[in-house]
Each structure stands twice: as structure tokens, then as C-alpha cells.
Design an enzyme around this catalytic site. Structure first.
Site, mmCIF file in Angstrom:
data_model
loop_
_atom_site.group_PDB
_atom_site.id
_atom_site.type_symbol
_atom_site.label_atom_id
_atom_site.label_comp_id
_atom_site.label_asym_id
_atom_site.label_seq_id
_atom_site.Cartn_x
_atom_site.Cartn_y
_atom_site.Cartn_z
ATOM 1 N N ILE A 74 -5.839 50.803 -36.191
ATOM 2 C CA ILE A 74 -5.857 49.765 -37.134
ATOM 3 C C ILE A 74 -4.481 49.400 -37.944
ATOM 4 O O ILE A 74 -3.833 50.268 -38.509
ATOM 5 C CB ILE A 74 -6.737 50.565 -38.200
ATOM 6 C CG1 ILE A 74 -8.168 51.095 -37.693
ATOM 7 C CG2 ILE A 74 -7.248 49.432 -39.454
ATOM 8 C CD1 ILE A 74 -8.932 51.738 -38.773
ATOM 9 N N THR A 75 -4.418 47.988 -37.956
ATOM 10 C CA THR A 75 -3.028 47.645 -38.353
ATOM 11 C C THR A 75 -3.264 47.535 -39.943
ATOM 12 O O THR A 75 -4.261 47.211 -40.330
ATOM 13 C CB THR A 75 -2.482 46.205 -38.191
ATOM 14 O OG1 THR A 75 -3.668 45.345 -38.497
ATOM 15 C CG2 THR A 75 -2.385 46.218 -36.581
ATOM 16 N N GLY A 76 -2.334 48.026 -40.952
ATOM 17 C CA GLY A 76 -2.281 47.620 -42.444
ATOM 18 C C GLY A 76 -3.217 48.699 -42.822
ATOM 19 O O GLY A 76 -3.896 48.392 -43.741
ATOM 20 N N ALA A 77 -3.235 49.886 -42.492
ATOM 21 C CA ALA A 77 -4.085 51.048 -42.859
ATOM 22 C C ALA A 77 -3.839 51.762 -43.964
ATOM 23 O O ALA A 77 -4.401 52.726 -44.297
ATOM 24 C CB ALA A 77 -4.647 51.979 -41.651
ATOM 25 N N TYR B 157 -2.015 31.329 -46.119
ATOM 26 C CA TYR B 157 -2.990 32.331 -45.963
ATOM 27 C C TYR B 157 -4.164 31.936 -45.336
ATOM 28 O O TYR B 157 -4.555 32.421 -44.218
ATOM 29 C CB TYR B 157 -3.357 33.140 -47.117
ATOM 30 C CG TYR B 157 -4.288 34.026 -47.356
ATOM 31 C CD1 TYR B 157 -3.899 35.291 -46.469
ATOM 32 C CD2 TYR B 157 -5.639 33.773 -47.590
ATOM 33 C CE1 TYR B 157 -5.072 36.407 -46.449
ATOM 34 C CE2 TYR B 157 -6.630 34.770 -47.523
ATOM 35 C CZ TYR B 157 -6.281 36.000 -46.715
ATOM 36 O OH TYR B 157 -7.213 37.005 -46.779
ATOM 37 N N SER C 298 -3.613 50.675 -47.241
ATOM 38 C CA SER C 298 -4.214 50.314 -48.364
ATOM 39 C C SER C 298 -5.595 49.481 -48.049
ATOM 40 O O SER C 298 -5.806 49.187 -46.756
ATOM 41 C CB SER C 298 -3.300 49.694 -49.261
ATOM 42 O OG SER C 298 -3.329 48.229 -48.822
ATOM 43 N N GLY C 299 -6.185 49.197 -48.946
ATOM 44 C CA GLY C 299 -7.425 48.381 -49.228
ATOM 45 C C GLY C 299 -8.619 48.632 -48.038
ATOM 46 O O GLY C 299 -8.953 49.777 -47.585
HETATM 47 P P1 NDP Z 1 -4.139 45.009 -48.931
HETATM 48 O O1 NDP Z 1 -3.002 44.096 -48.988
HETATM 49 O O2 NDP Z 1 -4.767 46.070 -49.624
HETATM 50 O O3 NDP Z 1 -3.849 45.546 -47.421
HETATM 51 C C1 NDP Z 1 -3.116 44.844 -46.594
HETATM 52 C C2 NDP Z 1 -2.252 45.672 -45.536
HETATM 53 O O4 NDP Z 1 -1.540 44.992 -44.632
HETATM 54 C C3 NDP Z 1 -1.607 46.800 -46.323
HETATM 55 O O5 NDP Z 1 -1.804 47.973 -45.433
HETATM 56 C C4 NDP Z 1 -0.293 46.265 -46.048
HETATM 57 O O6 NDP Z 1 1.020 47.142 -45.887
HETATM 58 C C5 NDP Z 1 -0.309 45.478 -44.674
HETATM 59 N N1 NDP Z 1 0.723 44.664 -44.169
HETATM 60 C C6 NDP Z 1 1.193 43.515 -44.698
HETATM 61 N N2 NDP Z 1 2.243 43.097 -44.189
HETATM 62 C C7 NDP Z 1 2.463 43.922 -42.937
HETATM 63 C C8 NDP Z 1 3.473 43.989 -41.895
HETATM 64 N N3 NDP Z 1 4.278 42.980 -41.947
HETATM 65 N N4 NDP Z 1 3.358 44.908 -41.030
HETATM 66 C C9 NDP Z 1 2.353 45.680 -41.229
HETATM 67 N N5 NDP Z 1 1.313 45.691 -41.990
HETATM 68 C C10 NDP Z 1 1.676 44.668 -43.178
HETATM 69 O O7 NDP Z 1 -5.218 43.845 -48.593
HETATM 70 P P2 NDP Z 1 -6.930 44.077 -48.078
HETATM 71 O O8 NDP Z 1 -7.231 45.175 -47.585
HETATM 72 O O9 NDP Z 1 -7.745 43.264 -49.006
HETATM 73 O O10 NDP Z 1 -6.856 43.267 -46.659
HETATM 74 C C11 NDP Z 1 -7.254 43.497 -45.531
HETATM 75 C C12 NDP Z 1 -7.769 42.302 -44.683
HETATM 76 O O11 NDP Z 1 -8.933 41.789 -45.135
HETATM 77 C C13 NDP Z 1 -6.852 41.050 -44.444
HETATM 78 O O12 NDP Z 1 -6.901 40.548 -43.109
HETATM 79 C C14 NDP Z 1 -7.473 40.156 -45.458
HETATM 80 O O13 NDP Z 1 -7.110 38.873 -44.944
HETATM 81 C C15 NDP Z 1 -8.972 40.606 -45.166
HETATM 82 N N6 NDP Z 1 -9.805 39.836 -46.072
HETATM 83 C C16 NDP Z 1 -9.779 40.742 -47.618
HETATM 84 C C17 NDP Z 1 -10.505 40.080 -48.570
HETATM 85 C C18 NDP Z 1 -10.485 40.538 -49.884
HETATM 86 O O14 NDP Z 1 -11.318 40.186 -50.864
HETATM 87 N N7 NDP Z 1 -9.592 41.417 -50.461
HETATM 88 C C19 NDP Z 1 -11.536 39.064 -48.130
HETATM 89 C C20 NDP Z 1 -11.716 38.789 -46.808
HETATM 90 C C21 NDP Z 1 -10.631 39.276 -45.930
HETATM 91 P P3 NDP Z 1 1.542 47.974 -47.072
HETATM 92 O O15 NDP Z 1 0.594 48.791 -47.455
HETATM 93 O O16 NDP Z 1 2.758 48.183 -46.404
HETATM 94 O O17 NDP Z 1 1.768 46.703 -48.166
#
Ligand code: NDP
Length: 315
Positions: A7-10, A190, A12-13
């Protein structure tokens, strides 16, 4: 054996909540592919994910070298790849000027689309090798890239135009930093990147589903108004957005609930259909949603695929 999911970006969120939901079943080992190692370790600990159920591996999607390095490291770990979840994203709605990845691509499209494009293209080989019964490649989409919805019609709308900026390399020098060749707009970049995510999933499906049996899917998990995604937004927005989503649009979902939804797309035996964009109704039942005209345009999907191949050095 346990399933093995990247899972990429795991850190947070949604990504973290999904890692937690899968790890808790005891049936999955989660590889958290994150740019900030310490943050990811801390996040896993504070979410209560048991040590034996996860591994943090470094991945910075804003650098193609890092993507290739991650693939090498993952292969050296000897773990199989059963499911890949492209989840990480950046959202820069208040940026006045574009910023760029290591290769000089505008940061939102460079990270959310091009970084994941290279990653998923390279890891397709590893998915292919796995003997897991239900292999999946999931790319997280969004309603905001979907102009056939109310939320997708809030300006600035997603629009990839004739792709002239993407063809020029999105570098802001001899090409525009925007896919359609227009002026930089962080919120639009975005949304455009999310349209690319959904087009890429469908193009994968058309090219590889029959031959490989891999399930390719995308989803809109609901509006998770509390995640870090909105960290760059103005304070008043961050204060009012969650209650607005909860009480006015009623599109709000908690991180926990959204994580369970994405975990379903990873592991539910009933969600194996390929080429689908999943959404959930008010009772949290999943259904196959319709994409906007642009996000389901097969000709555009092929062009985005071909141009992206050139930019990431695959063609
Ligand atoms: P978060 O900002 O909480 O999570 C985003 C994650 O992406 C973080 O772990 C962040 O890392 C990571 N990230 C950012 N840049 C990079 C990079 N260059 N390399 C590796 N990792 C990276 O946002 P969400 O959890 O909300 O978003 C997750 C997904 O859900 C996204 O694809 C978003 O488009 C989608 N989404 C979100 C919605 C919402 O309402 N929130 C609605 C619909 C879709 P770090 O922790 O280091 O910053």
C-alpha cells in the site's frame, strides 16, 4: 499462506486505515510503501498494527529513481506480491506556483499519476508471478475528478484537454505544468491526476485482464474530510469542511470506515470484477459506479498511457 499487499502512502489517512483493517484480519502482511520511514513506523505503532503483520519500505513517488529502487528492494525481500494498492497522493489547492518532482514533472500529477504509473507497470510482473488465487491492482480514484457528479462540478473542473502539457513533460519550462496546457491551478492538477488514475486502471484492464486474470479496480471511498490530504488548505476550510460533509452533503465517512471499504476491494471474494470503479451507498453497500465521460474515454486512456510511458522512461 498470508496475502502480501503493498500500500503506497500508508503512513496516514486512508492508506493507514486500510493497512490496519487488513492486518487485523490476520490474513495479510502489509508492506507500507512510504516516503517517511519514521512517520510510517510511528503510525503503524499508534494504529496498533502488530509487528509481524507489516513491513515499512521506503518509496518516494516524486522520484522515479526511488520508484525503481523500491521495486528492487521489494524483490530482494523475497516476498510475493498479491495485491498492489496505489493510494498515496498530494493535494495542493492553495499553491500559487507549481512545484516539481525530481524529474521535473508538476508535483500533483508527477506523484499521484506518473510515480504510480511506473510503479504499477514494473510490479505487474511481480503480480503475475504470484500464485495467490485473487490478484488485484487497485488505484484509488476520486469523485472530484468525475464531472458527472455534483462534487466533480465544483470549479476548477478536471479537464485533460488535448494532453499538450503532458506531451511536453509538465515541466513549466518548454511546456505548461498542467496536462491541458493551461495556467497552473493546484486544485485542478489534483483532479486531473485522479482522472489519469481512473483512466490508467481501465487501460490496465483492457490490456492485461484477460491475459493475466488480475483484477484491476478503482474506487471512491467517500469523503474522508479529516485526513492529511487537506493539510495545505486554509485553516477556515479545514475547520468547516468536516461538519459541512457530515451534515450538509452527508458524503462524510470516517477514516476507519473508508479503510474498511478499501480493504474490501483488496480482499472480498465478491469484489473480483475487473475494470470497475467502486462506490458505496448510505448503508455502506458497495456498487459499481459510473465514471464521467472523460474518465471513461478509451481513446484518451490510450493516449495518456502512451505519453506516460515516454515520460517515465518505459518507451
Ligand atoms: P493523506 O494525506 O492522509 O495520505 C496521503 C498519503 O500519501 C500520505 O501517507 C503521504 O505520505 C503519501 N504521499 C504523499 N506524497 C508521497 C510521495 N511523494 N511518496 C510516497 N508517499 C507520498 O490523504 P488521504 O488518506 O485522504 O488520501 C489517500 C487517497 O485517497 C488519495 O489517493 C486521495 O486522492 C484519495 N481520496 C481521498 C479523499 C478524501 O476525502 N480524503 C476522497 C477521495 C479520494 P506522508 O504521510 O509522508 O505525508
Amino acid at each position: 499462506r498470508k496475502g502480501s499487499v503493498v500500500i503506497t502512502g500508508a503512513s496516514s489517512g486512508l492508506g493507514l486505515a486500510t493497512a490496519k483493517a487488513l492486518a487485523e484480519t490476520g490474513k495479510w502482511h502489509v508492506i507500507m510503501a512510504c516516503r517517511d520511514f519514521l512517520k510510517a513506523e510511528r503510525a503503524a505503532k499508534s494504529a496498533g498494527i502488530a509487528k509481524e503483520n507489516y513491513t515499512v519500505m521506503h518509496l518516494d513517488l516524486a522520484s522515479l529513481d526511488s520508484v525503481r529502487q523500491f521495486v528492487d528492494n521489494f524483490r530482494q525481500s523475497g516476498r510475493p506480491l498479491d495485491v498492489l494498492v496505489c493510494n498515496a497522493a498530494v493535494y495542493l489547492p492553495t499553491a500559487k506556483e507549481p512545484t516539481f518532482t525530481a524529474e521535473g514533472f508538476e508535483l500533483s500529477v508527477g506523484t499521484n499519476h506518473l510515480g504510480h504509473f511506473l510503479l504499477s507497470r514494473l510490479l505487474l510482473e511481480d503480480l503475475n508471478k504470484s500464485d495467490y488465487p485473487s490478484k488485484r491492482l487497485i488505484i484509488v480514484g476520486s469523485i472530484t475528478g468525475n464531472t458527472n457528479t455534483l462534487a466533480g462540478n465544483v470549479p476548477p473542473k478536471a479537464n485533460l484537454g488535448d494532453l499538450r502539457g503532458l506531451a511536453g513533460g509538465l515541466n513549466g519550462l518548454n511546456s505548461s505544468s498542467m496536462i491541458d496546457g493551461g495556467e497552473f491551478d493546484g486544485a485542478k492538477a489534483y483532479k486531473d491526476s485522479k482522472v489519469c488514475n481512473m483512466l490508467t486502471m481501465q487501460e490496465f484492464h483492457r490490456r492485461y485482464h484477460e491475459e493475466t486474470g488480475i483484477t484491476f479496480a478503482s474506487l471512491y471511498p467517500g469523503c474522508i474530510a479529516t485526513t492529511g490530504l487537506f493539510r495545505e488548505h486554509i485553516p477556515l476550510f479545514r475547520l468547516l469542511f468536516p461538519p459541512f460533509q457530515k451534515f450538509i452533503t452527508k458524503g462524510y465517512v470516517s477514516e476507519d470506515e473508508a479503510g474498511k471499504r478499501l480493504a474490501q476491494v483488496v480482499s472480498e471474494p465478491s469484489l473480483t470484477k475487473s475494470g470497475v470503479y467502486w462506490s458505496w451507498n448510505k448503508n455502506s453497500a458497495s456498487f459499481e459506479n459510473q465514471l464521467s465521460q472523460e474518465a471513461s474515454d478509451a481513446e484518451k486512456a490510450r493516449k495518456v498511457w502512451d505519453l506516460s510511458e515516454k515520460l517515465v522512461g518505459l518507451a
